[in-house]
Motif scaffolding. Structure first.
Motif, PDB file in Angstrom:
ATOM      1  N   ASP A 291      13.131   4.519  -0.018  1.00 41.62           N
ATOM      2  CA  ASP A 291      12.050   4.156   0.895  1.00 41.62           C
ATOM      3  C   ASP A 291      10.778   4.877   0.487  1.00 41.62           C
ATOM      4  O   ASP A 291      10.753   6.112   0.442  1.00 41.62           O
ATOM      5  CB  ASP A 291      12.415   4.522   2.341  1.00 41.62           C
ATOM      6  CG  ASP A 291      13.349   3.496   2.953  1.00 41.62           C
ATOM      7  OD1 ASP A 291      12.996   2.311   2.965  1.00 41.62           O
ATOM      8  OD2 ASP A 291      14.440   3.892   3.409  1.00 41.62           O
ATOM      9  N   LEU A 292       9.739   4.116   0.225  1.00 39.13           N
ATOM     10  CA  LEU A 292       8.462   4.665  -0.173  1.00 39.13           C
ATOM     11  C   LEU A 292       7.465   4.458   0.961  1.00 39.13           C
ATOM     12  O   LEU A 292       7.275   3.336   1.430  1.00 39.13           O
ATOM     13  CB  LEU A 292       7.970   3.978  -1.449  1.00 39.13           C
ATOM     14  CG  LEU A 292       6.973   4.692  -2.349  1.00 39.13           C
ATOM     15  CD1 LEU A 292       7.524   6.035  -2.801  1.00 39.13           C
ATOM     16  CD2 LEU A 292       6.635   3.829  -3.548  1.00 39.13           C
ATOM     17  N   ARG A 293       6.861   5.566   1.397  1.00 41.28           N
ATOM     18  CA  ARG A 293       5.902   5.494   2.507  1.00 41.28           C
ATOM     19  C   ARG A 293       4.729   6.421   2.206  1.00 41.28           C
ATOM     20  O   ARG A 293       4.916   7.615   1.958  1.00 41.28           O
ATOM     21  CB  ARG A 293       6.570   5.901   3.830  1.00 41.28           C
ATOM     22  CG  ARG A 293       5.717   5.705   5.065  1.00 41.28           C
ATOM     23  CD  ARG A 293       6.487   6.149   6.301  1.00 41.28           C
ATOM     24  NE  ARG A 293       7.771   5.494   6.410  1.00 41.28           N
ATOM     25  CZ  ARG A 293       8.772   5.949   7.178  1.00 41.28           C
ATOM     26  NH1 ARG A 293       8.628   7.059   7.876  1.00 41.28           N
ATOM     27  NH2 ARG A 293       9.906   5.287   7.228  1.00 41.28           N
ATOM     28  N   ASP A 294       3.531   5.835   2.183  1.00 36.68           N
ATOM     29  CA  ASP A 294       2.323   6.618   1.921  1.00 36.68           C
ATOM     30  C   ASP A 294       2.434   7.446   0.644  1.00 36.68           C
ATOM     31  O   ASP A 294       2.041   8.615   0.581  1.00 36.68           O
ATOM     32  CB  ASP A 294       1.992   7.542   3.107  1.00 36.68           C
ATOM     33  CG  ASP A 294       1.691   6.756   4.380  1.00 36.68           C
ATOM     34  OD1 ASP A 294       1.126   5.658   4.270  1.00 36.68           O
ATOM     35  OD2 ASP A 294       2.034   7.249   5.470  1.00 36.68           O
ATOM     36  N   GLY A 295       3.003   6.830  -0.388  1.00 39.36           N
ATOM     37  CA  GLY A 295       3.090   7.477  -1.684  1.00 39.36           C
ATOM     38  C   GLY A 295       4.178   8.501  -1.835  1.00 39.36           C
ATOM     39  O   GLY A 295       4.213   9.246  -2.826  1.00 39.36           O
ATOM     40  N   GLN A 296       5.110   8.570  -0.871  1.00 37.27           N
ATOM     41  CA  GLN A 296       6.204   9.535  -0.943  1.00 37.27           C
ATOM     42  C   GLN A 296       7.528   8.846  -0.641  1.00 37.27           C
ATOM     43  O   GLN A 296       7.588   7.899   0.147  1.00 37.27           O
ATOM     44  CB  GLN A 296       5.992  10.670   0.065  1.00 37.27           C
ATOM     45  CG  GLN A 296       4.765  11.528  -0.203  1.00 37.27           C
ATOM     46  CD  GLN A 296       4.590  12.604   0.861  1.00 37.27           C
ATOM     47  OE1 GLN A 296       4.547  12.308   2.047  1.00 37.27           O
ATOM     48  NE2 GLN A 296       4.485  13.857   0.421  1.00 37.27           N
ATOM     49  N   ILE A 297       8.604   9.319  -1.284  1.00 42.41           N
ATOM     50  CA  ILE A 297       9.932   8.836  -0.968  1.00 42.41           C
ATOM     51  C   ILE A 297      10.438   9.559   0.266  1.00 42.41           C
ATOM     52  O   ILE A 297      10.503  10.790   0.281  1.00 42.41           O
ATOM     53  CB  ILE A 297      10.889   9.015  -2.165  1.00 42.41           C
ATOM     54  CG1 ILE A 297      10.472   8.097  -3.311  1.00 42.41           C
ATOM     55  CG2 ILE A 297      12.330   8.743  -1.740  1.00 42.41           C
ATOM     56  CD1 ILE A 297      11.312   8.240  -4.554  1.00 42.41           C
ATOM     57  N   VAL A 298      10.776   8.808   1.293  1.00 41.44           N
ATOM     58  CA  VAL A 298      11.153   9.430   2.561  1.00 41.44           C
ATOM     59  C   VAL A 298      12.652   9.331   2.834  1.00 41.44           C
ATOM     60  O   VAL A 298      13.142   9.924   3.783  1.00 41.44           O
ATOM     61  CB  VAL A 298      10.366   8.808   3.734  1.00 41.44           C
ATOM     62  CG1 VAL A 298       8.887   9.093   3.582  1.00 41.44           C
ATOM     63  CG2 VAL A 298      10.601   7.291   3.820  1.00 41.44           C
ATOM     64  N   ALA A 299      13.369   8.537   2.054  1.00 37.82           N
ATOM     65  CA  ALA A 299      14.815   8.433   2.244  1.00 37.82           C
ATOM     66  C   ALA A 299      15.441   7.951   0.960  1.00 37.82           C
ATOM     67  O   ALA A 299      14.817   7.264   0.182  1.00 37.82           O
ATOM     68  CB  ALA A 299      15.155   7.463   3.383  1.00 37.82           C
TER      69      ALA A 299
ATOM     70  N   GLY B 168       0.787  -1.217   0.000  1.00 38.38           N
ATOM     71  CA  GLY B 168       0.000   0.000   0.000  1.00 38.38           C
ATOM     72  C   GLY B 168       0.823   1.271   0.000  1.00 38.38           C
ATOM     73  O   GLY B 168       0.261   2.372  -0.008  1.00 38.38           O
ATOM     74  N   SER B 169       2.155   1.131  -0.020  1.00 36.63           N
ATOM     75  CA  SER B 169       3.020   2.327   0.012  1.00 36.63           C
ATOM     76  C   SER B 169       3.114   3.020  -1.342  1.00 36.63           C
ATOM     77  O   SER B 169       3.570   4.156  -1.422  1.00 36.63           O
ATOM     78  CB  SER B 169       4.418   1.950   0.510  1.00 36.63           C
ATOM     79  OG  SER B 169       5.033   1.032  -0.372  1.00 36.63           O
ATOM     80  N   GLY B 170       2.717   2.320  -2.415  1.00 37.92           N
ATOM     81  CA  GLY B 170       2.772   2.914  -3.747  1.00 37.92           C
ATOM     82  C   GLY B 170       3.804   2.296  -4.672  1.00 37.92           C
ATOM     83  O   GLY B 170       4.001   2.776  -5.796  1.00 37.92           O
ATOM     84  N   LYS B 171       4.465   1.219  -4.241  1.00 35.86           N
ATOM     85  CA  LYS B 171       5.530   0.612  -5.047  1.00 35.86           C
ATOM     86  C   LYS B 171       5.020   0.125  -6.404  1.00 35.86           C
ATOM     87  O   LYS B 171       5.593   0.441  -7.450  1.00 35.86           O
ATOM     88  CB  LYS B 171       6.181  -0.553  -4.295  1.00 35.86           C
ATOM     89  CG  LYS B 171       6.801  -0.213  -2.956  1.00 35.86           C
ATOM     90  CD  LYS B 171       7.627  -1.350  -2.408  1.00 35.86           C
ATOM     91  CE  LYS B 171       6.891  -2.666  -2.294  1.00 35.86           C
ATOM     92  NZ  LYS B 171       5.752  -2.626  -1.335  1.00 35.86           N
TER      93      LYS B 171
END
Length: 241
Positions: free
Chosen positions: A233-241, A61-64
């Motif tokens: 790192d993809l979290r909630d549709g955004q790259i966070v790292a 569900g992260s958007g991958k």
């Protein structure tokens, strides 16, 4: 590292190899409308260099998968730009996207996606048949690829006669059939045990080296990250790292 894939005329114009293989800028993808709208991607930007294995890490569900589908030309973004091998996907019509997918992108899926009634060799040969590659050239390439993934002795076996790891090796060989510039792999180890999954990731790593391709690999397995050149790192549709 800057290994270059073989440049060739394959239905879309060849561009210089200095640019990144994949360039994504401010990518958004939403589904539905109104109160039920789901924002799968929220302003994703990144590049992937030629000859590089980039891992996309994130929970379900992260958007991958959405991101890979967009980069692979299987879906269209709500906004933002995607360039693959120098080509702006928004400028390609359906025929252009089809040519790009057929000639420059190889896909590897979690569920293998092999045709049950065909042998391993026949499955690997399918993309080349679609491209109307001459029979002798096709047979030589199939033999070469099955040897590359360690399945030269299993060419005549059907998917049901192979283990999960062997089926995924056939899928990787098939993805390489038309000598793509980019491999997109969506959770390729998701249905495999940890040891087999690591072996498949090591094979993808080796393929990037030997074939000179770029690979985008989505995974949620933290134990496989060390095999990638870069991790996003993809979290909630955004790259966070």
């Amino acid at each position: 590292m800057d290994e270059h894939a073989e440049e060739r005329d394959a239905g879309v114009a060849v561009v210089g190899s200095a640019a990144p293989m994949v360039e994504v800028a401010d990518l958004h993808r939403s589904f539905g409308s109104g109160a039920g709208q789901v924002h799968a991607l929220r302003g994703v930007s990144f590049t992937a260099r030629r000859g590089e294995l980039t891992a996309l890490r994130g929970r379900s569900g992260s958007g991958k998968t959405t991101l890979l589908n967009l980069v692979g030309g299987l879906d269209r973004p709500s906004s933002g730009t995607i360039r693959v091998d120098g080509h702006d996907l928004s400028e390609l019509g359906e025929e252009g996207l089809l040519a790009l997918r057929r000639d420059r992108i190889g896909f590897v899926f979690q569920s293998f996606g092999l045709i049950p009634i065909l042998s391993a060799a026949e499955n690997v040969g399918v993309p080349m048949r679609l491209r109307r590659t001459p029979a002798r050239e096709r047979e030589e390439r199939v033999h070469e690829l099955l040897a590359l993934v360690g399945l030269a002795d299993h060419a005549d076996q059907r998917p049901g006669e192979l283990s999960g790891g062997q089926q995924q090796r056939v899928a990787i060989a098939r993805a390489l059939a038309n000598q793509p510039s980019l491999i997109i792999a969506d959770e390729p180890t998701g249905q495999l045990d940890s040891d087999t999954g690591r072996a498949i990731m090591q094979l993808l790593r080796a393929v990037v080296r030997s074939e000179g391709v770029t690979a985008l690999v989505a995974t949620h397995d933290p134990n496989l990250m060390e095999l990638a050149d870069r991790v996003l790192d993809l979290r909630d549709g955004q790259i966070v790292a």
